[in-house]
Design a protein around this motif. Structure first.
Motif, mmCIF file in Angstrom:
data_model
loop_
_atom_site.group_PDB
_atom_site.id
_atom_site.type_symbol
_atom_site.label_atom_id
_atom_site.label_comp_id
_atom_site.label_asym_id
_atom_site.label_seq_id
_atom_site.Cartn_x
_atom_site.Cartn_y
_atom_site.Cartn_z
ATOM 1 N N ARG A 150 3.274 22.698 -13.183
ATOM 2 C CA ARG A 150 2.501 22.566 -14.417
ATOM 3 C C ARG A 150 1.152 21.892 -14.110
ATOM 4 O O ARG A 150 0.118 22.278 -14.626
ATOM 5 C CB ARG A 150 3.298 21.706 -15.403
ATOM 6 N N MET A 151 1.207 20.876 -13.221
ATOM 7 C CA MET A 151 -0.028 20.168 -12.869
ATOM 8 C C MET A 151 -0.939 21.022 -11.991
ATOM 9 O O MET A 151 -2.116 20.713 -11.838
ATOM 10 C CB MET A 151 0.309 18.854 -12.158
ATOM 11 N N LEU A 157 2.779 14.278 -18.756
ATOM 12 C CA LEU A 157 4.053 14.951 -18.491
ATOM 13 C C LEU A 157 5.091 14.513 -19.500
ATOM 14 O O LEU A 157 6.154 15.104 -19.611
ATOM 15 C CB LEU A 157 4.529 14.652 -17.052
ATOM 16 N N ARG A 171 -4.900 21.948 -18.928
ATOM 17 C CA ARG A 171 -5.213 22.493 -17.598
ATOM 18 C C ARG A 171 -6.525 21.899 -17.078
ATOM 19 O O ARG A 171 -6.672 21.648 -15.890
ATOM 20 C CB ARG A 171 -5.271 24.021 -17.654
ATOM 21 N N LEU A 222 -7.292 15.030 -12.847
ATOM 22 C CA LEU A 222 -6.253 14.022 -12.621
ATOM 23 C C LEU A 222 -4.994 14.692 -12.065
ATOM 24 O O LEU A 222 -4.560 15.711 -12.586
ATOM 25 C CB LEU A 222 -5.973 13.354 -13.970
ATOM 26 N N GLN A 223 -4.472 14.124 -11.007
ATOM 27 C CA GLN A 223 -3.244 14.664 -10.413
ATOM 28 C C GLN A 223 -2.249 13.539 -10.162
ATOM 29 O O GLN A 223 -2.641 12.378 -9.986
ATOM 30 C CB GLN A 223 -3.561 15.365 -9.093
ATOM 31 N N LEU A 224 -0.970 13.914 -10.142
ATOM 32 C CA LEU A 224 0.075 12.924 -9.879
ATOM 33 C C LEU A 224 0.878 13.351 -8.659
ATOM 34 O O LEU A 224 1.194 14.531 -8.510
ATOM 35 C CB LEU A 224 0.986 12.814 -11.102
ATOM 36 N N TYR A 274 -5.874 18.502 -15.647
ATOM 37 C CA TYR A 274 -5.314 18.528 -14.294
ATOM 38 C C TYR A 274 -6.332 18.876 -13.209
ATOM 39 O O TYR A 274 -6.030 18.763 -12.030
ATOM 40 C CB TYR A 274 -4.109 19.486 -14.243
ATOM 41 N N ALA A 334 -0.324 11.251 -16.989
ATOM 42 C CA ALA A 334 -0.449 12.634 -16.501
ATOM 43 C C ALA A 334 -0.032 13.648 -17.564
ATOM 44 O O ALA A 334 0.042 14.833 -17.275
ATOM 45 C CB ALA A 334 0.394 12.806 -15.249
ATOM 46 N N ARG A 383 3.733 8.939 -16.057
ATOM 47 C CA ARG A 383 3.977 10.257 -16.671
ATOM 48 C C ARG A 383 3.206 10.435 -17.976
ATOM 49 O O ARG A 383 2.808 11.537 -18.303
ATOM 50 C CB ARG A 383 5.474 10.443 -16.902
ATOM 51 N N MET A 441 -6.625 20.657 -6.249
ATOM 52 C CA MET A 441 -7.172 20.772 -7.608
ATOM 53 C C MET A 441 -8.504 20.016 -7.725
ATOM 54 O O MET A 441 -9.096 19.959 -8.799
ATOM 55 C CB MET A 441 -6.177 20.199 -8.629
#
Lengths: 283, 253
Positions: free
Chosen positions: A169-170, B59, B83, B89-91, B86, B57, B54, B165
């Motif tokens: 999803r990310m 989530l 989208r 920012l990413q996890l 993301y 992000a 989470r 990304m």
């Protein structure tokens, strides 16, 4: 070692199932006699060298009729199982993924269909829409999909919050892409096993409906209707019911054993144990 | 000159419903993260660190408060807006093996994000190789499955996937906790390089105070979902003001 044995068993039952499918597909070429040609002078002949499984009350060769009947019995069951697997899996995945009102509505509908014994529901459908193979398939399909919907929903829910789905999803993937690329391949194993096991059940139920006169109509050859046809002469000519009965028994057993072997083979815990063993041996 | 605020959490809270009871996992958490800064979030297990990660992000939905990314509120971002989030920012997850699809190669996992950005199949493959190299792995790792590599290698591949990304913020949720000390060191070196050379901002969640001390500029201490203390790493770990932080530091060092 154990995995090798499982692999061999899987190959063995897959070959048997393949042979059955091939027989059903080419039944027209394999029949020694015309399965529909009547000759009353040969009526109710016991099994012998001329007619290996004997003849029925109209003098039709039973081996030819069992072979011709395999096409309807096996492919109708396969088609039905494929349809309920696809419909149930799609519905279950959508419910597990989206949740909310969609989940509530579809799952309550599934509960409703699950509450009916399949044969009783099929009788009701036949009562409303009339008998015949299409209506029998429709009735069994209506009560068959909820099993797959429940299974797929549970498996999707378990995958939905897994780290790799979140990572996907990310990575910018949308819901459909994640469901088809990641979730479906990871839940396919248990669904496939259930599907193979369901072939036998569906075959029995289709034969049961034909036996009750709600499935395939005479003179078409179908195993359930053939058993029904021989029922009144069971004490005089038992082979008339035994031949199609044995065909159902063998086919259901082969598909059930294939399903069981497939389940053992695809068991992730067992596969992980084997992978670790392999790695240890390499070291 | 003060650097730009890239991420801001204001009065963030999260309530989980357990039967008839509500469990407040995170309560009124606020902080700001500036460009090129590493903010450590520390606390014992169950203190709400991962829930905060989470929520940041997106989530998991927050129960209250708001999150701003480069000044824009993203608390309820969905669809295309999410989208876009993301891309900035990413996890990176705690369990490296589980963060890759077990049926697909590491390369496929990295290429997925690149393809979603519009790169062609060949360009994505080339870029995935570059990203793996940047994270200290050879191109050949692109063809390996998660179970065929070590935890440390898998975690570096996960960082490579996140970097694909081109984010400005990396949230690291206990990314070294499942690794041995050698792998921990390599990951830390990679993160330090990214921080210094790329000016990436980090939210570094960990219960390892030594790692936090080596990497973070500021630290936020969480206890039972509440902020106990916040300040520079020297202040918080060197001279903690709250009793809980003192106990945490004493038990770790």
């Amino acid at each position: 070692m154990r995995q090798n044995r499982r692999k061999k068993k899987l190959i063995f039952f897959s070959v048997l199932a393949g042979l059955l499918l091939a027989t059903a597909l080419f039944a027209g070429y394999l029949c020694p006699y015309d399965p529909y040609a009547q000759d009353l002078s040969l009526a109710q002949q016991p099994p012998g060298p001329e007619h290996l499984l004997g003849t029925d009350r109209y003098g039709r060769d039973l081996l030819s009729r069992v072979l011709a009947g395999s096409t309807v019995s096996i492919y109708a069951s396969l088609g039905l199982v494929a349809a309920v697997t696809a419909a149930g899996t799609a519905a279950g995945m959508a419910c597990g993924w989206r949740g909310g009102w969609l989940d509530a509505v579809v799952m309550r509908a599934a509960d409703l269909f699950l509450a009916f014994p399949s044969l009783v529901f099929a009788l009701a459908v036949a009562g409303v829409l009339g008998g015949g193979l299409p209506n029998a398939v429709l009735a069994l399909g209506a009560v068959g999909w909820p099993k797959f919907a429940r299974l797929a929903r549970g498996l999707t829910l378990a995958q939905k919050n897994s780290a790799y789905v979140m990572a996907s999803r990310m990575s910018g993937s949308g819901g459909w892409k994640i469901l088809i690329r990641h979730v479906l391949p990871n839940i396919a194993g248990p669904i496939l096993v259930t599907s193979v096991l369901e072939i036998g059940t569906m075959m029995m139920e289709l034969a049961g409906l034909s036996f009750l006169g709600l499935g395939v109509k005479p003179p078409a050859a179908e195993w359930g209707s053939m058993i029904s046809d021989g029922r009144s002469l069971l004490q005089i000519s038992p082979w008339m019911s035994l031949a199609p009965g044995a065909a159902i028994f063998l086919t259901v057993m082969i598909f059930n054993l294939l399903g069981d072997t497939l389940r053992d083979y695809l068991d992730p815990k067992e596969r992980e144990r084997n992978r670790q063993k392999k790695e240890e041996t390499k070291r | 000159m003060m650097e730009e605020i890239v991420l801001e959490a204001a009065h963030l809270s999260k309530v989980f419903r357990s039967g008839k009871q509500d469990v407040e996992a995170v309560e009124d958490v606020s902080f700001q993260l500036r460009q090129g800064e590493a903010l450590g979030i520390v606390g014992e297990s169950g203190s709400g660190k991962s829930t905060v990660a989470r929520m940041l992000a997106r989530l998991t939905d927050s129960s209250g408060g708001c999150i701003r990314l480069f000044g824009k509120e993203i608390t309820h971002a969905r669809g295309k807006e999410l989208r876009d989030v993301y891309r900035k920012l990413q996890l990176v997850f705690q369990t490296p093996g589980a963060s890759f699809d077990p049926r697909r190669t590491l390369g496929a996992g990295i290429r997925e994000g690149l393809r979603n950005q519009g790169l062609s199949r060949s360009a994505a493959a080339l870029r995935a190789g570059e990203l793996l190299k940047r994270c200290g792995l050879g191109k050949e790792y692109a063809g390996r499955y998660p179970h065929q590599v070590s935890g440390g290698e898998c975690q570096r591949a996960a960082v490579a996937r996140a970097l694909g990304m081109e984010p400005r913020i990396l949230i690291c949720d206990e990314i070294t906790s499942a690794l041995d000390v050698t792998a921990q060191k390599k990951i830390l070196e990679l993160l330090l390089t990214l921080k210094q050379e790329e000016k990436l901002s980090f939210v570094f969640i960990s219960h390892d105070l030594a790692l936090v001390q080596a990497f973070c500029d500021r630290v936020l201490v969480l206890y039972q979902g509440k902020v106990m203390e916040e300040g520079t790493t020297e202040e918080v770990i060197g001279s903690p003001s709250s009793e809980y932080t003192r106990r945490l530091v004493a038990s770790a060092l």
